[in-house]
Design an enzyme around this catalytic site. Structure first.
Site, PDB file in Angstrom:
ATOM      1  CB  THR A 198      30.704  35.598  30.616  1.00 22.43           C
ATOM      2  OG1 THR A 198      31.105  36.635  31.838  1.00 22.43           O
ATOM      3  CG2 THR A 198      31.729  34.436  30.980  1.00 22.43           C
TER       4      THR A 198
ATOM      5  CB  SER B 139      29.614  47.232   0.330  1.00 19.95           C
ATOM      6  OG  SER B 139      28.816  48.336  -0.160  1.00 19.95           O
TER       7      SER B 139
ATOM      8  CB  SER C   9      -0.825   0.100   1.319  1.00 17.64           C
ATOM      9  OG  SER C   9      -1.489   1.140   1.493  1.00 17.64           O
ATOM     10  CB  THR C  10       0.414   4.671  -0.873  1.00 20.63           C
ATOM     11  OG1 THR C  10       0.095   4.646  -2.101  1.00 20.63           O
ATOM     12  CG2 THR C  10       0.936   6.056  -0.410  1.00 20.63           C
ATOM     13  CG  ASN C  11      -1.482   4.112   3.529  1.00 20.05           C
ATOM     14  OD1 ASN C  11      -1.567   5.098   2.635  1.00 20.05           O
ATOM     15  ND2 ASN C  11      -2.836   3.587   4.059  1.00 20.05           N
TER      16      ASN C  11
END
Length: 452
Positions: A184, A315, A137-139
């Site tokens: 920190t 830039s 099945s696809t499933n």
């Protein structure tokens, strides 16, 4: 030139030379969503599943050997790279993946018909449903193929991560003796070496490697043979185990049969775990990229402790400006993975009862995250990290001007007096040692806190 094919909806004209059929054509017309095709590794995985099922069904006496062997021959052609252009459906599709499954069924059937001397579309010779999709099945086909693809893509990402970890480790050794200011909350803290920082980057990357290796186990268990809802209707009772033997021979991926085929058909929570690990990998490395951007900022007015390779003009208006484009692109890849993780989470939650219909979008986003992260990490390694150099003079200058020695000083003279020395040092633009001497701190203590 066209041939006419018919399904339960009606008749449809199909290009005469096409190997796909009415189901794929209808899906192509219905699901113009992303403008993309299925991931090449997903197509490969679909083919491997069809080959392994054909081998299993022949072994179990469920499939005419003449037809089964022809299906296997077609699969081998496709695994060599042929007919992939005949997989025409969009990755995002309604129907829980039925369009993808029928697309591969039709392509294999029509090529098999051709091999057996028939005309494309004459499904009395080889049927996409009754032969190529026998006992399936696809499933179970679709999630199984998705899991195979994830394992393959995970290995690509692992290769990028391992390369990056090795580079960080090499840089840690290269920069081992270079002292600098640790920070920190973006404020001066205490001494660290550049090598220690890069060793930490390596440790983080290796931890991500372990995460990814562990998450592969989430997708190794397959529901193949469970068919529509996991009960195995229309399949031989021994198909799950027989298929598992053949799919491991075909792929070498160490796959297993799911403990509960109904659960494995209903629930796709494993894909949320995969997507969350992708997100974690991306965001943790984006933090490293941001640190490198910050430490290389400048060239005159930033921190300027690191030099990163110049890769392109930064830039269209500011001559000579160079931007940290490689760290920037890694962060953007991380943002993509984080967003994709949320999409996958919604898809996982969206299933109802015996099936989740939203696997197509989950697969599309997981596959995308794997590829984008792999490529971004690779360019980060090759075009940035490998070329990083340290501005030793700048590191020394900032270290000498910092107040990091007051932490050690506080051990000898107390926190309160060390704080006064720190404030005076900053106010008068003097070094901590200069102010400490003015406060009468002994040379013995000064020698102790300045010793390497």
């Amino acid at each position: 030139m066209y041939r006419e094919e018919q399904d339960s909806v009606g008749k449809l004209n199909i290009p005469k030379d096409a190997y796909y059929g009415v189901n794929a054509q209808r899906a192509f017309e219905n699901f113009q969503i992303t403008g993309q095709r299925l991931d090449p590794l997903f197509i490969e995985s679909l083919v491997q599943v069809k080959k392994a099922v054909a081998l299993a069904n022949m072994e179990l006496g469920e499939l005419d050997p003449k037809i089964g062997e022809t299906i296997v021959k077609v699969a081998d052609e496709m695994l060599a790279g042929n007919l992939h252009d005949q997989m025409i459906v969009d990755p995002i599709q309604g129907g829980a993946g039925t369009s993808s499954n029928m697309n591969i069924n039709e392509v294999i059937a029509n090529r098999a018909i051709e091999m057996l001397g028939g005309e494309k579309g004459d499904y009395t010779v080889v049927s996409p449903n009754d032969h190529v999709n026998k006992g399936q099945s696809t499933n179970d086909v679709y999630p199984t193929s998705g899991k195979l693809t994830m394992l393959k893509l995970a290995d690509i990402l692992l290769a990028s991560l391992n390369q990056l970890a090795d580079t960080f480790e090499a840089k840690a050794k290269e920069f081992a003796g270079i002292k600098k200011m640790g920070r920190t909350q973006l404020s001066d803290a205490v001494l660290i070496t550049v090598g220690e920082e890069f060793h930490a980057h390596s440790t983080l990357t290796k931890r991500n490697i372990k995460r990814l290796e562990a998450v592969k186990d989430e997708v190794r268990a397959l529901n193949m043979g469970g068919t529509a809802i996991g009960t195995g209707i229309s399949a031989h009772k021994d198909l799950p185990q027989t298929f598992n033997k053949h799919i491991n021979d075909v792929t070498g991926l160490g796959l297993t049969v799911a403990e509960d085929l109904i659960d494995a058909t209903q629930n796709i929570d494993c894909f949320a775990v995969v997507a969350d690990v992708q997100k974690t990998i991306g965001l943790s490395l984006s933090k490293v990229a941001n640190d490198i951007r910050l430490l290389s900022s400048g060239p005159r007015t930033g921190l300027g402790e690191l030099y990163i390779p110049s890769r392109q003009n930064g830039s269209s208006i500011m001559p000579g400006k160079i931007n940290p484009v490689i760290p920037e692109v890694l962060s953007q890849a991380a943002y993509l993975a984080a967003g994709n993780s949320y999409t996958v989470a919604l898809a996982v939650e969206g299933g109802q009862l015996e099936l989740n219909a939203f696997e197509p979008v989950a697969f599309h986003k997981i596959f995308e995250s794997f590829r984008v992260l792999s490529n971004a990490i690779l360019t980060f390694d090759e075009n940035c990290v490998k070329g990083i150099e340290v501005n030793k003079e700048r590191c020394r200058e900032l270290l000498e001007r910092s107040t990091y020695l007051t932490t050690d000083l506080a051990i000898h003279i107390g926190y309160k007096e060390a704080s006064e020395i720190t404030k005076e040092s900053l106010r008068d633009d003097k070094t901590v040692i200069e102010v400490a001497r003015e406060h009468g701190v002994s040379e013995e203590i000064i020698s102790a806190i300045t010793a390497d």
